[in-house]
Design a protein around this motif. Structure first.
Motif, short mmCIF file in Angstrom:
data_model
loop_
_atom_site.label_atom_id
_atom_site.label_comp_id
_atom_site.label_asym_id
_atom_site.label_seq_id
_atom_site.Cartn_x
_atom_site.Cartn_y
_atom_site.Cartn_z
N LEU A 1 0.81 -1.21 0.00
CA LEU A 1 0.00 0.00 0.00
C LEU A 1 0.85 1.27 0.00
CD1 LEU A 1 -2.70 -1.17 2.58
CD2 LEU A 1 -2.68 -1.46 0.09
N TRP B 1 3.65 2.92 -6.79
CA TRP B 1 3.40 2.20 -8.04
C TRP B 1 3.13 3.15 -9.20
CZ3 TRP B 1 4.79 -2.60 -7.79
CH2 TRP B 1 4.64 -3.33 -6.61
N LEU C 1 3.73 -1.75 -12.06
CA LEU C 1 2.74 -2.72 -11.57
C LEU C 1 2.38 -3.78 -12.61
CD1 LEU C 1 0.82 -3.55 -9.29
CD2 LEU C 1 -0.83 -1.87 -10.18
N LEU D 1 -4.00 1.92 -9.11
CA LEU D 1 -3.11 2.99 -8.68
C LEU D 1 -3.84 3.95 -7.74
CD1 LEU D 1 -1.25 3.74 -12.02
CD2 LEU D 1 -0.42 2.41 -10.05
N PRO E 1 -4.88 0.99 -4.00
CA PRO E 1 -4.02 -0.20 -3.98
C PRO E 1 -4.62 -1.43 -3.31
CG PRO E 1 -2.75 1.75 -3.45
CD PRO E 1 -4.19 2.17 -3.49
N ILE F 1 -5.42 -4.43 -5.55
CA ILE F 1 -4.39 -5.29 -6.11
C ILE F 1 -4.40 -6.65 -5.42
CG2 ILE F 1 -1.91 -5.58 -6.52
CD1 ILE F 1 -1.70 -2.46 -6.32
#
Length: 142
Positions: free
Chosen positions: A35, A39, A44, A84, A87, A90
């Protein structure tokens, strides 16, 4: 054995179990805060390889669970932009060994890549084990 750069959500019990398995197999785990990482789409994207965009997402993320984000409806650019901005979307962990990058913790895939200790359960070792929380469902293969 390998040096595994392991991007996790600090405090995540699932990530703790995954790191313990890697260490049991003799790997050195270099944990990083997923986190807090700065990125970019370019940094990523390589973690997802040729997986379908829907498989890039953390199914336990609040925005996915609520339906505010529908991974199956997103293209690559929209998915990266959303991740982005948030986070938590992800899929974890993100792992890097040398030049290879991976997302998620599918035991068969990780074992074939860098090796795991004997007695590791088959399948995905992902999901929350907090009381009252169901594990994340497997990725859809539509």
């Amino acid at each position: 054995m390998a040096d595994v750069i392991f991007f996790e959500k600090p405090g995540c019990g699932g990530n703790a179990r995954q790191k313990a398995l890697l260490e049991k197999a003799g790997h050195r785990v270099l944990a990083r805060d997923l986190l807090a990482e700065p990125w970019t789409a370019e940094s990523l994207r390589p973690y997802f390889g040729d997986r379908p965009v829907a498989d890039w997402f953390n199914r336990a993320a609040p925005a996915v669970k609520s339906g505010a984000i529908v991974p199956e409806a997103m293209d690559e650019a929209a998915a990266l932009a959303a991740m982005l901005a948030q986070p938590l979307l992800i899929r974890r962990p993100l792992m890097r060994v040398g030049d290879r990058r991976e997302c998620g913790f599918e035991t068969e895939r990780v074992d074939a890549w860098i090796g795991l200790a004997e007695g590791v359960p088959d399948g995905r070792l992902e999901g929350c084990l907090r009381p009252g929380m169901a594990p994340c469902p497997p990725p859809r293969r539509d």
